[in-house]
Enzyme design. Structure first.
Site, PDB file in Angstrom:
ATOM      1  CG  ASP A   9      -2.114   0.860   1.108  1.00 15.75           C
ATOM      2  OD1 ASP A   9      -2.647   0.970  -0.005  1.00 15.75           O
ATOM      3  OD2 ASP A   9      -2.548   1.426   2.126  1.00 15.75           O
ATOM      4  CD  GLU A  45      -2.257   2.525  -3.292  1.00 17.09           C
ATOM      5  OE1 GLU A  45      -2.539   3.337  -4.211  1.00 17.09           O
ATOM      6  OE2 GLU A  45      -1.826   2.882  -2.192  1.00 17.09           O
ATOM      7  CG  ASP A  83      -9.641   2.450   0.522  1.00 18.26           C
ATOM      8  OD1 ASP A  83     -10.127   2.112   1.618  1.00 18.26           O
ATOM      9  OD2 ASP A  83      -8.424   2.619   0.346  1.00 18.26           O
TER      10      ASP A  83
END
Length: 514
Positions: free
Chosen positions: A312, A359, A412
């Site tokens: 991430d 990401e 998300d």
């Protein structure tokens, strides 16, 4: 003409399809999805019949306030909420009646407040029964062997949790100086106190259960030919065993333990104040001095749980937004240099076969793109971000590359149905004209687009396969509570299995994803 770069990693070379669903969303009657093999096998059966070979999850760590798997008490430990308690009943450490309180909790969502008050007492009751009876309970191998094998992170984590209980849940930097950091606490008499020692032993037992059950889930996935995509947030929580036990690796005050600078992102089109995450920042020079030993241990631990790791906030390895601690917003900060390619060279040398996903969402500086290309890691693209502008949008299918992972949306995002329903007219019109559709099956339009994209890996949230609306959204960034709660029912999965697997397998075959 720029010289051709030979990337460090080059693993995403074939096409496949995946599903995104976290284990907390599994069905069942324990108040939250748990690591029971029946739920996993039902999911894997659907994936096999649908021609889907990848299962993506969120981080598996122990969550705290806010219940986010991206703010955990440890980057190494597992979440005790995921432990299937039925095996403890089967071995006499709990009774069937003990589970009745959990069975009364909602089945369609996770009530984390009620779960906190119901599940922890049962876990501690089972541990007490285990120690009092001298039970030979060892369904996942020797408990002591597990403790010895995982000692480097397990011992600090268990003492951290025991002291946190002793100090009524307060963050570690408020604890007395004698135990403010692990190196001191391990030698302090409080660590040997009966209550603290018992708490530490209980948390070690919970980790034994978690890792034993997860190993069985992973073996089941492997037997079905399914790879698991895990998730490693770049930053760790301030109130975590990681910072407490390795303070020299973070930008914190050496005496108080409080962060000097914290993580976030600056203001942009979506947020006038930016995003103030509050995680302590790494002291990358300290990491570099020991050749990123902590990070390598973390990645090895993740690779013992999963086959592939999504990292991430990849851009933070290039440059990260440094915000002075105590700032009310993320407006005031500076871009600071991360470890760059040097970090990934160390990873490639130590773990040459590891498979990572970057990401890389959001506004990217050219240097971030250069780092991703030099590392060779596949990036991510979100179809919901593609519309409302013009043909240059990098997330539009015609602009994608093979070395990437395409999603309709992620954990998300709203579900595709929910997103389209609330999109403005310009965006909806763009979608309909681009795909040449009328919008009545927008969820499936996006699934077909993802499957047909040039990206070698297409991952679809389970909610989109189930044509779910916004009530099934998993997380809304910036919303402090009410997230991570969605659960599907066994009936809903069975309906999807019966009604859509033939179509999905055909879609996968047509697009070379089997």
């Amino acid at each position: 003409m720029k010289p051709k770069i030979t990337p460090l990693f080059d693993w995403l070379t074939s096409r496949a399809a995946g599903v995104l669903v976290h284990p907390t969303s599994f069905p069942g009657n324990q108040g939250i999805g748990v690591l029971d093999q029946a739920s996993a096998d039902s999911l894997f059966g659907f994936l096999n019949d649908a021609g889907i070979s990848q299962w993506q999850i969120c981080p598996l760590g122990p969550t705290g306030f806010g219940d986010s798997p991206y703010q955990c008490f440890s980057a190494f430990a597992g979440n005790p909420y995921l432990i299937d308690l039925q095996i403890l009943v089967d071995h006499g450490l709990l009774t069937t009646g003990d589970l009745e309180t959990l069975a009364k909790l909602p089945h369609d969502k996770v009530d984390f407040g009620a779960l906190y008050h119901s599940k922890w007492p049962l876990l501690f009751k089972a541990y007490k029964a285990y120690t009092d009876s001298g039970s030979d309970f060892s369904p996942y191998g020797s408990f002591e062997n597990f403790r010895a094998a995982e000692n480097s992170w397990l011992t600090p984590y268990c003492l951290f949790q025991a002291l946190k209980h002793h100090f009524d849940g307060q963050p570690w930097w408020t604890w007395p100086k004698s135990v403010r950091f692990y190196a001191q606490a391990a030698k302090d008499p409080l660590a040997k106190h009966d209550e603290v020692s018992e708490q530490a032993g209980a948390h070690a037992f919970f980790q034994y259960l978690f890792f034993g059950q997860w190993r069985q889930i992973r073996e089941l996935a492997q037997a079905r030919g399914i790879s698991i995509i895990g998730d490693a947030p770049i930053f760790v929580a301030a109130d975590s065993a990681d910072v407490w036990s390795h303070p020299s690796l973070f930008q914190i005050d050496a005496q108080s333990g409080r962060p000097l600078f914290v993580a976030g992102v600056p203001p942009d089109y979506f947020s006038a104040d930016g995003q103030l995450w509050g995680n302590p920042l790494y002291d990358w020079k300290a990491h570099q001095r020991d050749n990123y030993a902590w990070w390598l241990e973390r990645l090895r631990a993740n690779l013992n749980l999963c086959d592939i790791i999504r990292i991430d906030h990849f851009r933070g390895f290039d440059t990260y937004w440094s915000i002075p601690a105590g700032a009310p917003t993320a407006r005031k900060g500076t871009w600071e240099k991360g470890p760059g390619l040097d970090f990934f060279k160390a990873v490639q040398k130590a773990l040459p076969d590891c498979r990572l996903i970057a990401e890389d969402l959001g506004e990217l500086a050219p240097s971030v793109v250069e780092l991703r290309e030099a590392s060779g890691l596949p990036g991510m693209t979100i179809l919901q971000f593609a519309f409302g502008g013009d043909a240059t949008n990098l997330y539009l299918p015609h602009n994608l590359t093979a070395n990437s992972v395409v999603y309709p949306g992620t954990h998300d995002n709203d579900t595709t149905l929910g997103w389209y329903r609330t999109a403005d007219d310009k965006t909806k019109d763009h979608v309909r004209r681009y795909f040449r559709v009328d919008g009545r099956e927008i969820g499936w339009d996006f699934i077909r687009a993802a499957y047909g994209a040039v990206s070698n890996l297409a991952v679809v949230p389970l909610q989109d396969f189930m044509s779910a609306d916004s009530e099934a959204r998993f997380n809304t960034p910036g919303l402090p509570q009410g997230n991570w709660q969605w659960r599907y029912s066994a009936d809903a999965l069975e309906s999807l299995h019966q009604g859509s697997t033939a179509y999905l397998r055909d879609l996968a075959e047509l697009n070379g994803r089997i």
